[in-house]
Design an enzyme around this catalytic site. Structure first.
Site, short mmCIF file in Angstrom:
data_model
loop_
_atom_site.label_atom_id
_atom_site.label_comp_id
_atom_site.label_asym_id
_atom_site.label_seq_id
_atom_site.Cartn_x
_atom_site.Cartn_y
_atom_site.Cartn_z
N ARG A 76 0.85 -1.17 0.00
CA ARG A 76 0.00 0.00 0.00
C ARG A 76 0.90 1.23 0.00
NH1 ARG A 76 -2.12 -3.80 3.52
NH2 ARG A 76 -4.23 -4.52 2.98
N ARG A 130 -1.01 -2.28 -6.88
CA ARG A 130 -1.39 -3.53 -6.23
C ARG A 130 -2.41 -4.29 -7.07
NH1 ARG A 130 -0.89 -4.28 -0.79
NH2 ARG A 130 -3.12 -4.61 -0.40
N HIS A 150 -3.81 -8.95 2.56
CA HIS A 150 -5.25 -8.77 2.70
C HIS A 150 -5.76 -9.57 3.89
CE1 HIS A 150 -6.07 -7.52 -1.75
NE2 HIS A 150 -5.85 -6.49 -0.97
#
Length: 290
Positions: A136, A229, A252
């Site tokens: 991220r 991503r 995740h």
């Protein structure tokens, strides 16, 4: 339909939609009259796409097919849009859509544009590293030199800095190591790998990567800092990597509570192999002829 699309959108956006049709739809429906395709036919196709882990692509293909059917209605080729009959049936999207580039040709163009970026060296290195690490934007901006193990070729991010509050290990391919070595003489004496231009004690601004993409000519509808991503997830799924391994590398949340109990080394050897393949694949796309 494609010609009309090009009159409304950029050529690259139109071609990106055509790519999804060429990959998944034409092999199944390419020879069928458009008015013979039923909602069940379309649902079977979309379920097959989502079954390989490409959840968002299934939704995207559904939307593109809907555009084609509606164009068919407008031009008298069919009577209805069967995509409207399967609303709410597909597996939901995991996250809010972030604009991204997923066609190999356009990924190569993006990587070559990054190589030609003429701005600040730290910004350029952050841009170059972003595709290789699948982090991220905030996780990359706050990366510290103390978290990098050059011997093990790993970036180890503490749990408190991760969205899921679990330690996250990023295997670093040789290409990523080379970029870090490039920026090390510039920022290596400080805390952050990519510090703010105003203060070495603060991480790079959250808008820096996005602003650089805009300077290179990529609109917010085409590419975002977070979109790298999605780019990796889409192409890795399309190239046959296991969804669990990809999801672990993206850090995740794991829906399965038993699997979620695994430690931070989950799938580490498979992730390292995947990240090395991914880095080599990016290099192939970069060097491919425009």
């Amino acid at each position: 339909w494609h010609g009309k699309l090009k009159s409304k959108w950029s050529n690259s956006h139109a071609d990106r939609k055509l790519h999804f049709l060429e990959k998944d739809v034409f092999p199944v429906f390419g020879q069928a009259p458009i008015n013979s395709i039923t909602a069940q036919d379309l649902l079977t196709l979309l379920n097959r796409i989502q079954a390989r882990g490409a959840i968002d692509i299934g939704h995207r293909v559904k939307g593109i097919c809907g555009e084609v059917f509606r164009y068919g209605i407008h031009t008298g080729r069919c009577d209805r849009d069967p995509s409207q009959d399967i609303k709410g049936v597909l597996i939901p999207k995991r996250n809010k859509h972030m604009a991204t580039i997923t066609t190999p040709k356009e990924v190569g163009e993006l990587l070559r544009a990054i190589d030609g970026y003429a701005g600040d060296i730290a910004t350029k290195c952050a841009l170059k590293l972003t595709p290789y690490v699948m982090l991220r934007p905030g996780e990359l901006r706050h990366a510290e030199w103390a978290e990098i193990d050059f011997e093990k070729k790993q970036l180890r991010i503490p749990a408190e800095k991760m969205k899921m509050k679990r330690i996250h290990i990023v295997p670093l391919a040789e290409q990523a190591i080379a970029i870090l070595r490039q920026i090390q003489p510039v920022t290596g004496q400080g805390k952050y790998v990519f510090p703010s231009v105003r203060s070495r004690d603060r991480a790079m601004s959250e808008n820096t990567i996005t602003a650089a993409l805009r300077r290179m000519g990529f609109t917010k509808e085409e590419m975002t800092a977070h979109g790298f991503r999605g780019m990796a997830s889409t192409l890795l799924h399309e190239n046959g990597f296991k969804s669990d391994v990809i999801e672990a590398q993206l850090a995740h949340a794991q829906r399965n509570k038993v699997k979620a109990a695994y430690n931070h080394a989950e799938y580490l050897s498979e992730r390292a192999e995947m990240m090395n393949w991914w880095a080599d694949y990016l290099d192939e796309l970069r060097s491919s002829k425009p």
